[in-house]
Scaffold this motif. Structure first.
Motif, PDB file in Angstrom:
ATOM      1  N   VAL A 148      22.468  44.278  87.196  1.00 15.02           N
ATOM      2  CA  VAL A 148      23.716  44.896  86.730  1.00 15.02           C
ATOM      3  C   VAL A 148      23.771  44.841  85.205  1.00 15.02           C
ATOM      4  N   ALA A 149      24.067  45.981  84.561  1.00 17.05           N
ATOM      5  CA  ALA A 149      24.219  46.043  83.103  1.00 17.05           C
ATOM      6  C   ALA A 149      25.602  45.555  82.704  1.00 17.05           C
ATOM      7  N   HIS A 150      25.656  44.669  81.689  1.00 15.14           N
ATOM      8  CA  HIS A 150      26.932  44.147  81.204  1.00 15.14           C
ATOM      9  C   HIS A 150      27.237  44.556  79.775  1.00 15.14           C
ATOM     10  N   SER A 151      26.275  45.105  79.086  1.00 12.85           N
ATOM     11  CA  SER A 151      26.482  45.732  77.784  1.00 12.85           C
ATOM     12  C   SER A 151      25.495  46.872  77.674  1.00 12.85           C
ATOM     13  N   VAL A 152      25.975  48.025  77.229  1.00 17.15           N
ATOM     14  CA  VAL A 152      25.099  49.157  76.939  1.00 17.15           C
ATOM     15  C   VAL A 152      25.477  49.661  75.552  1.00 17.15           C
ATOM     16  N   LEU A 153      24.547  49.557  74.607  1.00 19.48           N
ATOM     17  CA  LEU A 153      24.793  49.942  73.224  1.00 19.48           C
ATOM     18  C   LEU A 153      23.868  51.080  72.824  1.00 19.48           C
ATOM     19  N   GLU A 154      24.415  52.056  72.103  1.00 25.00           N
ATOM     20  CA  GLU A 154      23.591  53.118  71.529  1.00 25.00           C
ATOM     21  C   GLU A 154      23.209  52.707  70.112  1.00 25.00           C
ATOM     22  N   ILE A 155      21.915  52.521  69.869  1.00 17.24           N
ATOM     23  CA  ILE A 155      21.421  52.076  68.573  1.00 17.24           C
ATOM     24  C   ILE A 155      20.213  52.932  68.199  1.00 17.24           C
ATOM     25  N   ASN A 156      20.340  53.671  67.091  1.00 14.90           N
ATOM     26  CA  ASN A 156      19.236  54.512  66.597  1.00 14.90           C
ATOM     27  C   ASN A 156      18.705  55.443  67.686  1.00 14.90           C
ATOM     28  N   ASN A 157      19.617  56.117  68.357  1.00 14.24           N
ATOM     29  CA  ASN A 157      19.294  57.118  69.378  1.00 14.24           C
ATOM     30  C   ASN A 157      18.615  56.540  70.610  1.00 14.24           C
ATOM     31  N   GLU A 158      18.739  55.232  70.792  1.00 15.99           N
ATOM     32  CA  GLU A 158      18.263  54.587  72.007  1.00 15.99           C
ATOM     33  C   GLU A 158      19.416  53.822  72.650  1.00 15.99           C
ATOM     34  N   PHE A 159      19.336  53.683  73.960  1.00 18.97           N
ATOM     35  CA  PHE A 159      20.365  52.958  74.699  1.00 18.97           C
ATOM     36  C   PHE A 159      19.794  51.621  75.153  1.00 18.97           C
ATOM     37  N   HIS A 160      20.447  50.561  74.700  1.00 23.65           N
ATOM     38  CA  HIS A 160      20.009  49.202  75.006  1.00 23.65           C
ATOM     39  C   HIS A 160      20.930  48.629  76.079  1.00 23.65           C
ATOM     40  N   ALA A 161      20.357  48.182  77.168  1.00 24.28           N
ATOM     41  CA  ALA A 161      21.117  47.565  78.251  1.00 24.28           C
ATOM     42  C   ALA A 161      20.788  46.077  78.314  1.00 24.28           C
ATOM     43  N   PHE A 162      21.830  45.272  78.321  1.00 22.77           N
ATOM     44  CA  PHE A 162      21.700  43.828  78.501  1.00 22.77           C
ATOM     45  C   PHE A 162      22.270  43.517  79.875  1.00 22.77           C
ATOM     46  N   TYR A 163      21.464  42.881  80.705  1.00 21.86           N
ATOM     47  CA  TYR A 163      21.834  42.815  82.112  1.00 21.86           C
ATOM     48  C   TYR A 163      21.424  41.503  82.746  1.00 21.86           C
ATOM     49  N   GLY A 164      21.996  41.248  83.897  1.00 21.20           N
ATOM     50  CA  GLY A 164      21.607  40.118  84.712  1.00 21.20           C
ATOM     51  C   GLY A 164      20.675  40.580  85.814  1.00 21.20           C
ATOM     52  N   GLY A 165      19.567  39.860  85.993  1.00 23.95           N
ATOM     53  CA  GLY A 165      18.608  40.252  87.012  1.00 23.95           C
ATOM     54  C   GLY A 165      18.037  39.043  87.724  1.00 23.95           C
ATOM     55  N   GLY A 166      17.780  39.199  89.030  1.00 21.75           N
ATOM     56  CA  GLY A 166      17.178  38.107  89.781  1.00 21.75           C
ATOM     57  C   GLY A 166      16.849  38.506  91.205  1.00 21.75           C
ATOM     58  N   SER A 167      16.174  37.602  91.902  1.00 20.67           N
ATOM     59  CA  SER A 167      15.662  37.924  93.238  1.00 20.67           C
ATOM     60  C   SER A 167      15.892  36.825  94.263  1.00 20.67           C
ATOM     61  N   ASP A 168      16.664  35.789  93.913  1.00 26.73           N
ATOM     62  CA  ASP A 168      16.721  34.630  94.800  1.00 26.73           C
ATOM     63  C   ASP A 168      18.122  34.021  94.860  1.00 26.73           C
ATOM     64  N   PHE A 169      18.333  33.243  95.925  1.00 26.87           N
ATOM     65  CA  PHE A 169      19.450  32.317  96.036  1.00 26.87           C
ATOM     66  C   PHE A 169      18.875  30.908  96.152  1.00 26.87           C
ATOM     67  N   ASP A 170      19.515  29.946  95.477  1.00 28.75           N
ATOM     68  CA  ASP A 170      19.202  28.541  95.687  1.00 28.75           C
ATOM     69  C   ASP A 170      20.027  27.996  96.841  1.00 28.75           C
ATOM     70  N   SER A 171      19.544  26.952  97.466  1.00 25.07           N
ATOM     71  CA  SER A 171      20.314  26.275  98.513  1.00 25.07           C
ATOM     72  C   SER A 171      21.234  25.256  97.865  1.00 25.07           C
ATOM     73  N   GLY A 172      22.547  25.468  97.978  1.00 21.31           N
ATOM     74  CA  GLY A 172      23.520  24.542  97.434  1.00 21.31           C
ATOM     75  C   GLY A 172      24.054  23.604  98.498  1.00 21.31           C
ATOM     76  N   LYS A 173      24.957  22.728  98.103  1.00 23.78           N
ATOM     77  CA  LYS A 173      25.528  21.763  99.030  1.00 23.78           C
ATOM     78  C   LYS A 173      26.395  22.453 100.085  1.00 23.78           C
ATOM     79  N   ASP A 174      27.192  23.428  99.639  1.00 27.41           N
ATOM     80  CA  ASP A 174      28.125  24.091 100.548  1.00 27.41           C
ATOM     81  C   ASP A 174      27.797  25.560 100.792  1.00 27.41           C
ATOM     82  N   LYS A 175      27.042  26.173  99.881  1.00 30.29           N
ATOM     83  CA  LYS A 175      26.699  27.581 100.020  1.00 30.29           C
ATOM     84  C   LYS A 175      25.472  27.870  99.177  1.00 30.29           C
TER      85      LYS A 175
END
Length: 300
Positions: A148-175
Motif C-alpha cells: 500500500v502506498a502512503h505517500s506519492v510525490l511528483e518530483i522532476n517528472n517522476e512519481f515516487h511512492a513510499f509504501y509498506g510491503g510484506g509477505s508474512d504474519f508472525d505468531s503472537g501471543k493472542d493473534k
C-alpha cells in the motif's frame, strides 16, 4: 522538531448509519478555503468507508464539517477491497485529486490481505470514482500480502511512492502479527508502478512492522513520519530524514510524548503532515487504531 497538541476530531460525536466510530489514517489535502482530511470511517461491523473531515484553514483545530456520505465505498464482492477501504495518500494533478487507498479483503487462512487502490475526483474530493477495480499496487513475489502506498510525490517528472510491503504474519501471543517495512519505488506514471521496490527502513529489535511512511519536503530535506510496532506496543511515532530519498537517517526517539488527555496513551499511529502559511501541522490516530478519531498537532 517539537509538536504541541492543539485539538482533536472526536469520531464518537458524528455517528451515522455507515459511520459508527473511528477516523482511520487521516490523509490531508490543503484546498483554497479548508483542509480536507480523508479518513476511514467504520460501521458497526468494523468495515471502513472513506469520508472526510474539513478543518478551518486559519485554525486547523476547528472542525468545519464532516461528509454526510462516503466519498468512496467498499468494492464489489470478490474484489480486493470488498471488506473495507482506508485512505493512504493523496495527489493533486491537473485539476483532479487522486486518492490512493488501502483495500482490505478477508481470506480463509490469514487475518487479512491489503493492497493499494486508486480513485479520482474532479469535485475536490466530494466524490471519487475508482480508476481500476484491481489494485494499482498489487501483490508481487516479494510483497505477497501487503502493498500500500502512503505517500506519492511528483518530483522532476517522476512519481515516487513510499509504501509498506510484506509477505508474512508472525505468531503472537493472542493473534498473528503482520510483518512489513518501508519501501520506495518510482514511475513515469501516477497510476502504474513497477513490481519491485527498494527497502528503505527495516524493522529493528522486537519490531514487526513499520507503518504509514508519510513523506514531506522541508526545504532541502525530506522528512518521513511513520509508526513502529511491537507486540507489546502496537504503534508509536517516529521520523527519519533524507537528502536523496534513498538514504534515510532514522530518529531513535518518539516524536510525540505519551499522553492520556486525547486517547493516545496506548497507541499513536498513522501520521500525516501538512503546511499552511509556513506552519506545519501533524495529524495522527490514537488508541485502538483511531477508534476515537484523530489528534491535531502544531509544530513549535
Amino acid at each position: 522538531m517539537n509538536w504541541e497538541k492543539i485539538g482533536a476530531f472526536d469520531a464518537q460525536k458524528y455517528t451515522k448509519n455507515w459511520f459508527q466510530h473511528s477516523a482511520l489514517q487521516p490523509t490531508p489535502i490543503v484546498l483554497q478555503n479548508e483542509i480536507r482530511v480523508f479518513c476511514g470511517f467504520r460501521d458497526a461491523s468494523g468495515i471502513s468507508r472513506v469520508g472526510f473531515v474539513d478543518l478551518d484553514i486559519n485554525d486547523p483545530s476547528n472542525i468545519l464539517r464532516v461528509s454526510d456520505n462516503p466519498v468512496l465505498d467498499i468494492g464489489t464482492p470478490g474484489c480486493f477491497d470488498d471488506n473495507g477501504v482506508v485512505p493512504s495518500a493523496v495527489l493533486s494533478l491537473k485539476d483532479k485529486i487522486y486518492l490512493y487507498y488501502a483495500g482490505y479483503q478477508i481470506p480463509k487462512n490469514v487475518r487479512f490481505l491489503v493492497f493499494g487502490g486508486l480513485a479520482v475526483s474532479d469535485d475536490f474530493g466530494k466524490t471519487f470514482t475508482r480508476c481500476f477495480n484491481v489494485p494499482v499496487l498489487d501483490r508481487t513475489q516479494d510483497e505477497q500480502l501487503f502493498r500500500v502506498a502512503h505517500s506519492v510525490l511528483e518530483i522532476n517528472n517522476e512519481f515516487h511512492a513510499f509504501y509498506g510491503g510484506g509477505s508474512d504474519f508472525d505468531s503472537g501471543k493472542d493473534k498473528t502479527l503482520p510483518k512489513y517495512d518501508i519501501r520506495h519505488l518510482k514511475s513515469q506514471n501516477h497510476d502504474e508502478f513497477p513490481k519491485s521496490g527498494n527497502i528503505l527502513l527495516k524493522c529493528e529489535k522486537n519490531e514487526h512492522r513499520l507503518g504509514r511512511p508519510y513523506v514531506f519536503k522541508n526545504k532541502n530535506l525530506y522528512e518521513m513520519y511513520f509508526g513502529y510496532g511491537t507486540e507489546e506496543n502496537p504503534y508509536w511515532l517516529t521520523s527519519a530524514v533524507s537528502k536523496d530519498l534513498e538514504n534515510w537517517q532514522r530518529n531513535r526517539e518518539r516524536i510525540i510524548p505519551k499522553g492520556s488527555d486525547m486517547n493516545d496513551d496506548k497507541m499513536q499511529a498513522y501520521p500525516a503532515v501538512f503546511e499552511v502559511n509556513e506552519t506545519k501541522y501533524l495529524l495522527y490516530n490514537g488508541n485502538d487504531y483511531g477508534k476515537y478519531g484523530f489528534i491535531i498537532c502544531k509544530e513549535i
